[in-house]
Design a protein around this motif. Structure first.
Motif, PDB file in Angstrom:
ATOM      1  N   THR A 100      31.282  37.716  44.644  1.00 60.04           N
ATOM      2  CA  THR A 100      30.464  38.581  45.497  1.00 60.04           C
ATOM      3  C   THR A 100      29.052  38.020  45.636  1.00 60.04           C
ATOM      4  O   THR A 100      28.497  37.952  46.742  1.00 60.04           O
ATOM      5  CB  THR A 100      30.415  40.006  44.928  1.00 60.04           C
ATOM      6  N   GLN A 159      36.560  46.044  48.950  1.00 59.06           N
ATOM      7  CA  GLN A 159      36.060  45.335  47.772  1.00 59.06           C
ATOM      8  C   GLN A 159      37.207  44.939  46.846  1.00 59.06           C
ATOM      9  O   GLN A 159      37.211  43.837  46.282  1.00 59.06           O
ATOM     10  CB  GLN A 159      35.044  46.200  47.014  1.00 59.06           C
ATOM     11  N   ALA A 213      31.177  48.577  47.897  1.00 58.40           N
ATOM     12  CA  ALA A 213      31.555  47.361  48.619  1.00 58.40           C
ATOM     13  C   ALA A 213      30.378  46.391  48.652  1.00 58.40           C
ATOM     14  O   ALA A 213      29.845  46.076  49.718  1.00 58.40           O
ATOM     15  CB  ALA A 213      32.016  47.693  50.037  1.00 58.40           C
TER      16      ALA A 213
END
Length: 525
Positions: free
Chosen positions: A310, A284, A421
């Motif tokens: 994201t 991440q 993540a």
């Protein structure tokens, strides 16, 4: 954990192969350099065996290996070792070995044995690629570069064999992980059990081979190799999982260590669940660096707001769970393949451009570029077969670590991974599925532990600040455990030594040649 080799192979494939053909067939040469150094009781014939060096063409078992072996100056052989070191008079297996001799034989120090990681990655192609790219390094003058395919891997025989190419393709296309209903969990665990059974059924020597695939066995093979090459002590470079091989070797054969460079270290005392979560955090963090880079571009597939990357990525890839994208030859890009491609690109800034291109393609409902990234990660060959890496990865992991079978622990770990993540989250509830190791037909033979090696020669650990796969902090822990030196590289990639950074390469070469360690707190960028 992905090896350095996967990244190198991907970059070569994206750039095209511009290497020259090998210059003619090489004559066979038989040498007996061993035994050298200490020889464990009952292993004299292995430690003193002769090696017949020959052309490497017949040792290529994958497209990656074929491409890597397309260079001059390399030679290959097979090393014979016991299948089970507790039974040295029993069955034997062979280990594939590749060598590029030192340019200055008169000033040659010895062999520099390398492992690219995995577990399960082939070391022969990695050594060939390093020898080809490091021609200006003083190491190429003073050391023979040596790579070996660990037992069960690549050119080593027998190979671990679990799934056919067609079965691997089908597994990648299914996206079963999205179904976390009780029936879906049962189906996934049935598949994991079937995988374990196939590994035992399809691998020569079956359960006996699986029981002797662990790191404890690989380091014994490496010590046989050291002796057969004529080296009284080991000089070694290990990347990623290769750092575990190095630290276990140091514990097993402390008097045989000359020099160890361990780059991209695993935390020696971290259990598999904590390691998975730490790796998720690393991915991440690397994705955030990619998002910052991408947002500055007009063609960024995720837009110009890095803090929304994201969410934008998930808007692109989560629909693949229900509607995979056709890529030709009867194949479809799945969610799993798209996220595998993205995770692969986190290993090196040089892969950010191909990832952005692939995501822009996906915006147009095309998936070929992302599938290429995922295929190269999985080492899928042009004919639809696969290299041994993925099967061997599971085989080694299942005997190196105690399986996690507690459902609540699995659920907690999965939820934590989704939390740290989020760009890899499939958007579904955690399922707590037991993996193949829970059904492995043989028990584990090792587990993570802090190495205790008093009076070990100075070692060099290299750790990268934004390493997605092996967090920076793990390097400091391994250096402390071995009483070694830590070299910090400030960058965004997985491993760095002998990859073109002049600062890191010089410090590493000075150490390997003169055993000179860097000053405390040394950093490169």
């Amino acid at each position: 954990m992905v090896s350095l080799l996967a990244v190198a192979g991907l970059l070569a494939a994206c750039a095209g192969d511009d290497s020259g053909d090998q210059e003619g067939a090489q004559q066979e040469v038989t040498e007996q350099q061993g035994p050298a150094g200490a020889v464990p009781e009952g292993l004299d014939e292995f430690y003193g065996q002769s090696l017949t060096w020959q052309d490497c063409e017949d040792y290529a078992t994958s497209d990656t290996a074929s491409m890597a072996f397309n260079v001059t100056g390399i030679e290959c052989t097979r090393l014979t070792v016991p299948l089970d070191y507790a039974k040295p008079d029993g069955e034997t297996i062979t280990i594939g070995v590749l060598r590029h001799k030192a340019d200055d034989q008169q000033r040659r120090i010895g062999s520099l044995i390398m492992n690219p990681g995995g577990p399960g990655a082939a070391g022969m192609p990695a050594a060939a690629q390093t020898a080809s790219s490091a021609t200006d390094s003083p190491l190429s003058k003073r050391f023979d570069f040596v790579g070996f395919d660990p037992r069960g891997v690549g050119a080593s025989e027998p190979q671990i064999s679990c799934l056919t190419g067609e079965e691997r393709d089908a597994e990648r296309a299914e996206d079963d992980e999205a179904d976390t209903s009780p029936a879906g969990v049962r189906k996934q665990e049935e598949d994991q059990r079937a995988f374990a059974e196939k590994c035992a059924e399809r691998t020569e020597h079956g359960e006996q081979m699986l029981a002797n695939m662990g790191t404890r066995d690989v380091v014994k093979d490496m010590d046989v190799l050291r002796s057969a090459l004529g080296d009284e002590q080991l000089s070694y470079v290990g990347y990623s999982y290769g750092t575990r091989i190095g630290s276990v070797y140091a514990e097993t054969f402390p008097d045989n260590v000359r020099a160890l460079v361990l780059d991209g270290a695993l935390d020696p005392n971290q259990d598999p669940t904590d390691e998975l979560v730490a790796q998720g955090e690393g991915f991440q963090q690397a994705f955030g660096q990619f998002a910052d880079w991408c947002a500055k571009r007009q063609d960024c597939a995720l837009g110009q707001q890095a803090d929304q990357a994201t969410e934008k990525f998930q808007e692109l890839v989560q629909p693949l769970i229900e509607r995979p994208v056709e890529v030709g030859d009867g194949r479809k890009l799945s969610f799993d393949d798209a996220t595998t491609a993205a995770a692969q690109a986190m290993y090196s800034e040089q892969l950010w451009e191909p990832l952005n291109s692939g995501l822009n393609e996906l915006n147009r409902n095309r998936g070929a570029a992302l599938m290429q990234l995922a295929d190269l990660y999985n080492e899928r060959n042009k004919d639809g077969s696969y290299a041994t890496t993925q099967d061997a990865f599971t085989a080694v992991r299942c005997v190196d670590d105690e399986p996690v079978t507690d459902r609540q622990e699995l659920l907690a770990t999965e939820r934590k991974y989704k939390e740290v993540a989020p760009f890899l989250d499939n958007g579904q509830p955690a399922g707590g599925v037991r993996d193949a190791c829970a059904f492995w037909p043989v028990p584990n033979t090792d587990q993570p532990s802090t190495p205790e090696v008093p009076d070990l020669p100075q070692t060099l650990v290299v750790s990268t600040t934004n390493d997605p796969a092996t967090p920076y902090e793990a390097g400091g822990k391994l250096a402390d455990a071995l009483g070694g030196s830590l070299l910090t590289f400030e960058g965004n990639q997985h491993t760095v030594f002998l990859q073109g950074n002049q600062c890191v390469d010089k410090i590493g070469a000075d150490y390997l040649i003169d055993l000179k360690v860097p000053s405390e707190g040394q950093r490169c960028s």
